[in-house]
Scaffold this motif. Structure first.
Motif, short mmCIF file in Angstrom:
data_model
loop_
_atom_site.label_atom_id
_atom_site.label_comp_id
_atom_site.label_asym_id
_atom_site.label_seq_id
_atom_site.Cartn_x
_atom_site.Cartn_y
_atom_site.Cartn_z
N ALA A 102 0.82 -1.21 0.00
CA ALA A 102 0.00 0.00 0.00
C ALA A 102 0.86 1.27 0.00
O ALA A 102 0.35 2.36 -0.29
CB ALA A 102 -0.94 0.01 1.20
N PRO A 112 3.43 2.45 -2.02
CA PRO A 112 3.54 3.24 -3.26
C PRO A 112 2.22 3.92 -3.63
O PRO A 112 2.23 5.02 -4.19
CB PRO A 112 3.92 2.20 -4.33
CG PRO A 112 4.49 1.05 -3.56
CD PRO A 112 3.78 1.03 -2.24
N LEU A 113 1.10 3.29 -3.31
CA LEU A 113 -0.19 3.91 -3.65
C LEU A 113 -0.45 5.14 -2.78
O LEU A 113 -0.98 6.15 -3.27
CB LEU A 113 -1.32 2.88 -3.50
CG LEU A 113 -1.17 1.60 -4.34
CD1 LEU A 113 -2.40 0.71 -4.17
CD2 LEU A 113 -0.94 1.90 -5.81
N ARG A 165 1.90 7.00 -1.65
CA ARG A 165 2.82 7.98 -2.24
C ARG A 165 2.19 8.69 -3.44
O ARG A 165 2.33 9.91 -3.62
CB ARG A 165 4.11 7.26 -2.65
CG ARG A 165 5.09 8.06 -3.45
CD ARG A 165 5.85 9.05 -2.63
NE ARG A 165 6.93 9.67 -3.39
CZ ARG A 165 7.44 10.86 -3.10
NH1 ARG A 165 7.02 11.54 -2.06
NH2 ARG A 165 8.40 11.37 -3.82
N MET A 166 1.50 7.93 -4.26
CA MET A 166 0.84 8.49 -5.44
C MET A 166 -0.27 9.46 -5.03
O MET A 166 -0.43 10.53 -5.63
CB MET A 166 0.28 7.34 -6.28
CG MET A 166 -0.51 7.76 -7.50
SD MET A 166 0.58 8.36 -8.84
CE MET A 166 -0.66 8.94 -9.99
N ILE A 167 -1.02 9.12 -4.00
CA ILE A 167 -2.09 10.00 -3.52
C ILE A 167 -1.48 11.26 -2.90
O ILE A 167 -2.01 12.36 -3.08
CB ILE A 167 -3.02 9.23 -2.56
CG1 ILE A 167 -3.77 8.14 -3.35
CG2 ILE A 167 -4.00 10.17 -1.84
CD1 ILE A 167 -4.48 7.10 -2.50
N ASN A 168 -0.35 11.11 -2.23
CA ASN A 168 0.40 12.27 -1.72
C ASN A 168 0.80 13.19 -2.88
O ASN A 168 0.67 14.42 -2.79
CB ASN A 168 1.64 11.78 -0.97
CG ASN A 168 2.39 12.90 -0.28
OD1 ASN A 168 1.80 13.88 0.17
ND2 ASN A 168 3.70 12.77 -0.18
N SER A 169 1.26 12.61 -3.96
CA SER A 169 1.67 13.42 -5.12
C SER A 169 0.46 14.10 -5.76
O SER A 169 0.57 15.22 -6.26
CB SER A 169 2.38 12.55 -6.16
OG SER A 169 3.60 12.07 -5.63
N TRP A 170 -0.68 13.42 -5.75
CA TRP A 170 -1.91 14.05 -6.29
C TRP A 170 -2.24 15.30 -5.47
O TRP A 170 -2.50 16.37 -6.03
CB TRP A 170 -3.07 13.03 -6.26
CG TRP A 170 -4.41 13.67 -6.49
CD1 TRP A 170 -4.86 14.22 -7.67
CD2 TRP A 170 -5.45 13.86 -5.53
NE1 TRP A 170 -6.13 14.73 -7.47
CE2 TRP A 170 -6.52 14.52 -6.18
CE3 TRP A 170 -5.60 13.53 -4.18
CZ2 TRP A 170 -7.70 14.86 -5.53
CZ3 TRP A 170 -6.78 13.87 -3.53
CH2 TRP A 170 -7.82 14.52 -4.20
N ALA A 191 -2.62 8.20 3.66
CA ALA A 191 -3.26 8.88 2.52
C ALA A 191 -4.27 9.92 3.03
O ALA A 191 -4.40 11.00 2.45
CB ALA A 191 -3.93 7.88 1.58
#
Lengths: 234, 234
Positions: B95, B97-98, B100-105, B185
């Motif tokens: 979970a 990396p996912l 991390r992606m939501i953080n970047s969003w 997240a």
């Protein structure tokens, strides 16, 4: 429960039935491939929507025996619960809501921008019987004619490329959105990229950041080149 | 390895040192609270940036004994690896990396819009010694004066609210971004919402979709009301 019959996946077909552009159908195709499941791809067209067989107005939907599963997210969840012995595209249960959120990001932030670039090309490639419905429904959704959309094409292209900023950062740090190996969050993003590719807009993807372009290339090669070998609009 | 001393978290302070608005510092504070860790919150101001003590130009950073960890994401990863026996804010490894992606969003899609609404209010609340640097740096980043930003406030507010579409869908289906319980997240998103709240812009959050407003309320109540009890700009 899974039937012994082959799964049938209903997937939007263009006038050339070998060309399949729907981003949501592509999510389902990658999920099936991740599970190592072969499915019959049944061509579906807009003028069949709401037919007695499916009762749904949108694709993808699939039949596993006589069981109907519609909506790409429900299909992903169904495949995971029905085939737990096969490779998981979600990973652990606590990764599922996060994949769902990334799916929503693609659907609600990225796709509306990409759609404004690509929709006129979808229209041109459609079965003529589908064109009147498609023009009316999409012009209403976007509040603009296809002709005006074409005129604004570069402006929407730049907005689409800008919207990929979170993806650019993610792929600078990780080979895949899901980390070290591809998972359903990657297939959600790849659905949008296949939408661009299969409608003849690979050149748009090639303008993205180098890390995104390299990821797209890795994704096209998965599952024996499922994405790379897909027919595109001529 | 964790030192026996209390962790010191360096957090941006306004002219009133009790007011802490930084979204990234709020991410770290929620992550510490999730782990049940108490930390000393050291007020930091822009004119101290790059000082000998930290060597970093941005907050948050923390000292665990003499070990320096900077950047909110690295802090989250550090806390998880250093305190594995305490509640996990990431859940399972796949979970991460996912999240991390939501953080970047949040950082790259939502924050630039919210920033354009809120930044002039941050400026007003800053320590006077910080104001000249902040004005110059932010006007350069956004390419617009604070006065012009104020004139465009409603337009950026609407763009910010629109950018929450993926969150709206997520929270219609799940009580938290991370699913049934809050996780990192959620804290990433909440960092942005605390940025609005503490700069006196709670009224902006209250214009979001009902599912988002209800989530914000749940988040404000976590950890004994950590968010709700935080001082805000008068």
């Amino acid at each position: 429960m899974h039937s012994k019959e082959r799964i049938r996946l209903y997937d939007l077909a263009m006038a050339d039935p070998s060309v399949r552009v729907s981003p949501h159908c592509w999510k389902a195709r990658f999920a099936l491939a991740h599970k190592g499941l072969e499915a019959d791809l049944v061509p579906w067209r807009f003028h069949q929507r709401g037919s007695a067989e499916s009762g749904t107005a949108t694709v993808p939907y699939l039949f596993d025996g006589d069981q109907l599963i519609s909506d790409s997210w429900r299909i992903a969840v169904y495949l995971e619960s029905c085939f737990p012995e096969r490779p998981s595209h979600f990973g652990s249960p606590d990764a599922v809501p996060l994949a769902r959120m990334i799916n929503s990001w693609i659907d609600l932030t990225v796709m509306p921008l990409l759609g404004r670039v690509v929709i006129p090309d979808v229209f041109e490639a459609l079965d003529p019987l589908d064109q009147p419905y498609f023009r009316e429904a999409r012009q209403k959704r976007f509040g603009i004619t296809f002709e005006d959309l074409r005129a604004e094409r570069e402006s929407w292209s730049l907005k689409f490329l800008d919207s990929l900023a979170p993806l650019r950062r993610q792929l600078s740090d990780n080979p895949f959105v899901s980390g070290t190996a591809p998972g359903y969050a990657d297939y959600c993003v790849m659905g949008a990229f296949m939408f661009a590719r299969c409608t003849g807009n690979s050149n748009l993807i090639s303008r993205a950041d180098a890390s995104v372009v390299a990821w797209n290339d890795r994704m096209l090669g998965l599952f024996g080149g499922l994405g790379r070998s897909a027919p595109v609009v001529i």
